[in-house]
Design an enzyme around this catalytic site. Structure first.
Site, PDB file in Angstrom:
ATOM      1  N   GLU A  94       4.649  -5.112   7.261  1.00  0.00           N
ATOM      2  CA  GLU A  94       3.961  -3.987   7.910  1.00  0.00           C
ATOM      3  C   GLU A  94       4.433  -3.753   9.343  1.00  0.00           C
ATOM      4  O   GLU A  94       4.387  -2.648   9.847  1.00  0.00           O
ATOM      5  CB  GLU A  94       2.447  -4.227   7.903  1.00  0.00           C
ATOM      6  N   ALA A 136       0.861  -1.180   0.000  1.00  0.00           N
ATOM      7  CA  ALA A 136       0.000   0.000   0.000  1.00  0.00           C
ATOM      8  C   ALA A 136       0.900   1.234   0.000  1.00  0.00           C
ATOM      9  O   ALA A 136       2.067   1.161   0.404  1.00  0.00           O
ATOM     10  CB  ALA A 136      -0.892  -0.024   1.237  1.00  0.00           C
ATOM     11  N   GLU A 142      -0.682  -9.214  -0.617  1.00  0.00           N
ATOM     12  CA  GLU A 142      -2.118  -9.414  -0.370  1.00  0.00           C
ATOM     13  C   GLU A 142      -2.914  -9.359  -1.681  1.00  0.00           C
ATOM     14  O   GLU A 142      -3.864 -10.117  -1.865  1.00  0.00           O
ATOM     15  CB  GLU A 142      -2.607  -8.355   0.630  1.00  0.00           C
ATOM     16  N   GLY A 182       0.677  -4.965   0.885  1.00  0.00           N
ATOM     17  CA  GLY A 182      -0.505  -5.000   0.023  1.00  0.00           C
ATOM     18  C   GLY A 182      -0.243  -5.672  -1.310  1.00  0.00           C
ATOM     19  O   GLY A 182      -1.168  -6.199  -1.933  1.00  0.00           O
TER      20      GLY A 182
HETATM   21  C1  HXC Z   1       5.153   4.369  -1.117  1.00  0.00           C
HETATM   22  C2  HXC Z   1       7.078   3.389  -1.893  1.00  0.00           C
HETATM   23  C3  HXC Z   1       6.675   2.123  -1.388  1.00  0.00           C
HETATM   24  C4  HXC Z   1       5.404   2.060  -0.730  1.00  0.00           C
HETATM   25  C5  HXC Z   1       8.607   1.886  -2.313  1.00  0.00           C
HETATM   26  N1  HXC Z   1       8.282   3.174  -2.465  1.00  0.00           N
HETATM   27  N2  HXC Z   1       7.642   1.220  -1.664  1.00  0.00           N
HETATM   28  N3  HXC Z   1       6.317   4.476  -1.751  1.00  0.00           N
HETATM   29  N4  HXC Z   1       4.696   3.196  -0.612  1.00  0.00           N
HETATM   30  N5  HXC Z   1       4.907   0.913  -0.247  1.00  0.00           N
HETATM   31  C6  HXC Z   1       9.068   4.230  -3.116  1.00  0.00           C
HETATM   32  C7  HXC Z   1      10.265   4.643  -2.290  1.00  0.00           C
HETATM   33  O1  HXC Z   1       9.890   5.590  -1.317  1.00  0.00           O
HETATM   34  C8  HXC Z   1      11.157   5.228  -3.348  1.00  0.00           C
HETATM   35  O2  HXC Z   1      10.706   6.536  -3.674  1.00  0.00           O
HETATM   36  C9  HXC Z   1      10.875   4.363  -4.568  1.00  0.00           C
HETATM   37  O3  HXC Z   1       9.628   3.723  -4.309  1.00  0.00           O
HETATM   38  C10 HXC Z   1      11.934   3.271  -4.755  1.00  0.00           C
HETATM   39  O4  HXC Z   1      12.070   2.552  -3.548  1.00  0.00           O
HETATM   40  P1  HXC Z   1      13.474   2.342  -2.794  1.00  0.00           P
HETATM   41  O5  HXC Z   1      13.166   2.106  -1.366  1.00  0.00           O
HETATM   42  O6  HXC Z   1      14.395   3.487  -3.105  1.00  0.00           O
HETATM   43  O7  HXC Z   1      13.995   1.035  -3.513  1.00  0.00           O
HETATM   44  P2  HXC Z   1      14.909  -0.122  -2.901  1.00  0.00           P
HETATM   45  O8  HXC Z   1      16.015   0.473  -2.102  1.00  0.00           O
HETATM   46  O9  HXC Z   1      15.235  -1.008  -4.053  1.00  0.00           O
HETATM   47  O10 HXC Z   1      13.962  -0.901  -1.872  1.00  0.00           O
HETATM   48  C11 HXC Z   1      12.831  -1.595  -2.339  1.00  0.00           C
HETATM   49  C12 HXC Z   1      11.917  -1.988  -1.141  1.00  0.00           C
HETATM   50  C13 HXC Z   1      11.581  -0.728  -0.333  1.00  0.00           C
HETATM   51  C14 HXC Z   1      12.629  -3.027  -0.277  1.00  0.00           C
HETATM   52  C15 HXC Z   1      10.667  -2.638  -1.750  1.00  0.00           C
HETATM   53  O11 HXC Z   1      11.084   0.271  -1.222  1.00  0.00           O
HETATM   54  C16 HXC Z   1      10.550  -0.964   0.730  1.00  0.00           C
HETATM   55  O12 HXC Z   1      10.840  -1.504   1.775  1.00  0.00           O
HETATM   56  N6  HXC Z   1       9.296  -0.500   0.464  1.00  0.00           N
HETATM   57  C17 HXC Z   1       8.232  -0.571   1.426  1.00  0.00           C
HETATM   58  C18 HXC Z   1       7.710  -1.980   1.539  1.00  0.00           C
HETATM   59  C19 HXC Z   1       6.604  -2.063   2.581  1.00  0.00           C
HETATM   60  O13 HXC Z   1       6.797  -1.766   3.766  1.00  0.00           O
HETATM   61  N7  HXC Z   1       5.402  -2.448   2.147  1.00  0.00           N
HETATM   62  C20 HXC Z   1       4.232  -2.549   3.014  1.00  0.00           C
HETATM   63  C21 HXC Z   1       3.483  -1.257   2.988  1.00  0.00           C
HETATM   64  S1  HXC Z   1       2.087  -1.312   4.105  1.00  0.00           S
HETATM   65  P3  HXC Z   1      11.691   7.815  -3.519  1.00  0.00           P
HETATM   66  O14 HXC Z   1      10.801   8.962  -3.846  1.00  0.00           O
HETATM   67  O15 HXC Z   1      12.204   7.757  -2.144  1.00  0.00           O
HETATM   68  O16 HXC Z   1      12.732   7.526  -4.562  1.00  0.00           O
HETATM   69  C22 HXC Z   1       0.944  -2.259   3.326  1.00  0.00           C
HETATM   70  C23 HXC Z   1      -0.322  -2.727   3.974  1.00  0.00           C
HETATM   71  C24 HXC Z   1      -0.861  -1.697   4.793  1.00  0.00           C
HETATM   72  O17 HXC Z   1       1.118  -2.632   2.237  1.00  0.00           O
HETATM   73  C25 HXC Z   1      -1.766  -2.263   5.813  1.00  0.00           C
HETATM   74  C26 HXC Z   1      -1.641  -1.523   7.114  1.00  0.00           C
HETATM   75  C27 HXC Z   1      -2.717  -0.530   7.400  1.00  0.00           C
END
Ligand code: HXC
Length: 255
Positions: A129, A63, A109, A106
Site C-alpha cells: 500500500e 482492495a 490481509e 487486502g
Molecule cells: C484494481 C487491479 C488490482 C487492484 C490488479 N488489478 N490489481 N485492479 N485493484 N488491487 C488489475 C490491473 O489494473 C489490470 O487491469 C489487471 O488487474 C491485471 O493486472 P496487471 O497489473 O496487468 O498484471 P501484472 O503486470 O501481472 O501485475 C500483477 C500485480 C499488479 C503485481 C499484482 O497488478 C499490482 O501491483 N496490483 C496492485 C497490487 C496492490 O497495490 N495491492 C494493494 C491494493 S490497496 P487492466 O484493466 O489494466 O488490464 C489494499 C489495501 C487498501 O489492498 C488499504 C488502504 C486504504
C-alpha cells in the site's frame, strides 16, 4: 453471484474469489457477496470448515484500487470503508486460505483473517500500500505484526516488497507450503479433517487461539480454561472420550 463461486463437499464449503480480469481485486460488491453467502453457512451446523481460494495467478491482488481512487477522506470515514471485512473475520467456522499467486494488500490481509494459510509454491505475499500513498487498511499493520513480528512487518510494510511462500512459512505467516498442483487437494484434505471434528470444539479452539493475539497470558489462559470447562456440556465431549476408551472412532454430532 458475480464475484465468487461456492461449492460444498460434505461439510466443507469452498469459496473461490472470481474477478479474474482484475486478479480478484476485493471490491465492495465482492465483499457483500462473500459476507451474504457465508453468514448463513457459518450458522449452519452442517458446515464444518470454509476454504477460501482464488485463481492460480492470484488469491487476491488487494482492495480494488480503481474503486477506492475517487473517494474522499470524508466518504471513507462516513462509510467506514472496509468495516464490512470485520464480518468476514468474525465468522466462527474455521477458515482455511488456500493461496497461490498474488496475495497482496487486502489479499494478504484476507488470508490473515483466516485460521490456517496454506500456500502453493507460487504464492507471493506483501503489503504494497505504501506504493499507493497509503497504508494497509484491513488489518495488515496489526495482524501481520502479531503473526511475523515487528522486524519482518516493518520491512514488508515500509518497503512494499513481496515475500515468497518459503519466506512466509519461515516467518510463521503460512502453515504449510505445497506444490501448486497439490494446493486444492491439500486444502480440501485439511478442511475435511477439521470438519470431521465436533463443531463446538473447533469453534472454541479457533476462538481461543485468536484470543492469544488479543490479550495477555493470564486473561488468555482463563479464557481457554473457561472454554475447556464449557465443552464438558457437549455430547461431543462424552462421545469423544467414550470412543477413546472403547477403542473406536468417535461419531461427533456438534451437540
Ligand atoms: C484494481 C487491479 C488490482 C487492484 C490488479 N488489478 N490489481 N485492479 N485493484 N488491487 C488489475 C490491473 O489494473 C489490470 O487491469 C489487471 O488487474 C491485471 O493486472 P496487471 O497489473 O496487468 O498484471 P501484472 O503486470 O501481472 O501485475 C500483477 C500485480 C499488479 C503485481 C499484482 O497488478 C499490482 O501491483 N496490483 C496492485 C497490487 C496492490 O497495490 N495491492 C494493494 C491494493 S490497496 P487492466 O484493466 O489494466 O488490464 C489494499 C489495501 C487498501 O489492498 C488499504 C488502504 C486504504
Amino acid at each position: 453471484m458475480n464475484f465468487i463461486k461456492i461449492e460444498r463437499q460434505d461439510r466443507v464449503v469452498t469459496v473461490t474469489l472470481h474477478r479474474p480480469e482484475v486478479l480478484n481485486a476485493l471490491s465492495s460488491g465482492l465483499l457483500a457477496e462473500l459476507v451474504e453467502a457465508l453468514r448463513p453457512l457459518d450458522r449452519d451446523p452442517g458446515t464444518g470448515c470454509f476454504v477460501i481460494t482464488g485463481s492460480e495467478r492470484a488469491f487476491a491482488a488487494g482492495a480494488d484500487i480503481k474503486e477506492m481512487e475517487p473517494k474522499t477522506s470524508v466518504e471513507m470515514f462516513a462509510e467506514d470503508y472496509f468495516a464490512g471485512w470485520d464480518a468476514f473475520a468474525a465468522l466462527r467456522t474455521p477458515k482455511i486460505a488456500a493461496v497461490s499467486g498474488y496475495a497482496l494488500g487486502g489479499g494478504c490481509e484476507l488470508a490473515m483473517m483466516c485460521d490456517i494459510i496454506l500456500a502453493g509454491e507460487s504464492a507471493t505475499f506483501g503489503q504494497p500500500e505504501i506504493k499507493l500513498g497509503v497504508i494497509p487498511g484491513i488489518g495488515g499493520t496489526q495482524r501481520l505484526t502479531k503473526l511475523v513480528g515487528k522486524a519482518k512487518a516493518m520491512d514488508l510494510i515500509l518497503t512494499g516488497r513481496t515475500m515468497s511462500a518459503q519466506e512466509a512459512e519461515r516467518a510463521g505467516l503460512v502453515s504449510r507450503v505445497v506444490p501448486d498442483d497439490r494446493l486444492t487437494a491439500e486444502a480440501a484434505a485439511i478442511a475435511a479433517t477439521v470438519a470431521s471434528y465436533g463443531k463446538p470444539a473447533a469453534m472454541a479452539a479457533r476462538e481461543a487461539v485468536e484470543r492469544a493475539l488479543e490479550v495477555g497470558l493470564r486473561e488468555g489462559l482463563l479464557f481457554e480454561r473457561r472454554s475447556f470447562h464449557a465443552l464438558f456440556a457437549t455430547e461431543d465431549q462424552s462421545e469423544g472420550m467414550a470412543a477413546f476408551r472403547e477403542k473406536r472412532a468417535p461419531r461427533f454430532t456438534g451437540r
